[in-house]
Every structure is written in structure tokens, then in C-alpha cells.
Design a protein around this motif. Structure first.
Motif, PDB file in Angstrom:
ATOM      1  N   LYS A  67       6.825   2.792  -0.409  1.00  0.00           N
ATOM      2  CA  LYS A  67       5.856   2.497  -1.479  1.00  0.00           C
ATOM      3  C   LYS A  67       5.080   3.757  -1.822  1.00  0.00           C
ATOM      4  O   LYS A  67       4.476   4.382  -0.953  1.00  0.00           O
ATOM      5  CB  LYS A  67       4.907   1.400  -1.008  1.00  0.00           C
ATOM      6  N   GLY A  68       5.110   4.168  -3.069  1.00  0.00           N
ATOM      7  CA  GLY A  68       4.348   5.323  -3.534  1.00  0.00           C
ATOM      8  C   GLY A  68       4.990   6.640  -3.144  1.00  0.00           C
ATOM      9  O   GLY A  68       6.088   6.691  -2.603  1.00  0.00           O
ATOM     10  N   ASN A  69       4.275   7.703  -3.400  1.00  0.00           N
ATOM     11  CA  ASN A  69       4.777   9.047  -3.118  1.00  0.00           C
ATOM     12  C   ASN A  69       3.991   9.741  -2.019  1.00  0.00           C
ATOM     13  O   ASN A  69       4.062  10.948  -1.868  1.00  0.00           O
ATOM     14  CB  ASN A  69       4.710   9.901  -4.390  1.00  0.00           C
ATOM     15  N   THR A  70       3.207   8.998  -1.241  1.00  0.00           N
ATOM     16  CA  THR A  70       2.341   9.618  -0.249  1.00  0.00           C
ATOM     17  C   THR A  70       3.002   9.778   1.110  1.00  0.00           C
ATOM     18  O   THR A  70       2.474  10.436   1.974  1.00  0.00           O
ATOM     19  CB  THR A  70       1.055   8.803  -0.072  1.00  0.00           C
ATOM     20  N   GLU A  87       0.834  -1.200   0.000  1.00  0.00           N
ATOM     21  CA  GLU A  87       0.000   0.000   0.000  1.00  0.00           C
ATOM     22  C   GLU A  87       0.867   1.247   0.000  1.00  0.00           C
ATOM     23  O   GLU A  87       1.927   1.274   0.629  1.00  0.00           O
ATOM     24  CB  GLU A  87      -0.901   0.028   1.230  1.00  0.00           C
ATOM     25  N   ASP A  88       0.412   2.281  -0.672  1.00  0.00           N
ATOM     26  CA  ASP A  88       1.129   3.552  -0.664  1.00  0.00           C
ATOM     27  C   ASP A  88       1.306   4.045   0.768  1.00  0.00           C
ATOM     28  O   ASP A  88       0.404   3.917   1.594  1.00  0.00           O
ATOM     29  CB  ASP A  88       0.380   4.615  -1.471  1.00  0.00           C
TER      30      ASP A  88
END
Length: 93
Positions: free
Chosen positions: A76-79, A30-31
Motif C-alpha cells: 500500500k502506497g509508496n512509503t 495504511e501506507d
């Protein structure tokens, strides 16, 4: 990767094993999730209670050690406000 897990035993009174094992690298799904390179972990009263079989809702083969320090190895991700290389303290409360 290495981890210390709690392994069920048949000792009476209960005192379950803490065992060092190889585990696969966890996948980030998950982000905002992060994978850490753990530098140090503490074993405290929670871990003693787990080994004595008196800590609720523990699944055997779970990784022990709730508190620790390390650096972020992957995000994971850019959040996430954190980035690879950041020093972190893990202290669920």
C-alpha cells in the motif's frame, strides 16, 4: 484465502481447537502495509499455550502462527522499502 484459527471449546482442562478456515483477503488500509503470500509458517510453544488457554490476551478466531516466510504480493502506497516479489521472513519479537 486459508488460515488456521483458534476456536474456543469447552474441554476441561482447556485445549482449544486449531481449525482451518476460509477468510476474506485482508484490505491494506495504511501506507507501508504489505500483503504476503505465505509459503510456510511455524507453530511453536506460543501456539500450544494459546490452545491450552494460558497465553494472555488472545481473541478467539484469531489467526495462529506468528513466524513465517513468504513473498510480498501487494504493498500500500509508496512509503515501503519493500516491493512486490520480495522474499520476507515474519518474526515478531
Amino acid at each position: 484465502m486459508k488460515a488456521v484459527i483458534v476456536e474456543e471449546t469447552n474441554f476441561e482442562p482447556a485445549y482449544h481447537n486449531a481449525k482451518l478456515v476460509d477468510i476474506p483477503k485482508p484490505e491494506l488500509t495504511e501506507d507501508g502495509q504489505a500483503l504476503l503470500d505465505v509459503h510456510a509458517v511455524s507453530f511453536n510453544h506460543r501456539d500450544i499455550w494459546i490452545r491450552k488457554g494460558v497465553y494472555p490476551i488472545i481473541v478467539f478466531d484469531s489467526v495462529m502462527g506468528a513466524d513465517g516466510v513468504g513473498t510480498i504480493a501487494e504493498v500500500k502506497g509508496n512509503t515501503s522499502k519493500h516491493k512486490v516479489g520480495d522474499r520476507v521472513v515474519v518474526m515478531p519479537a
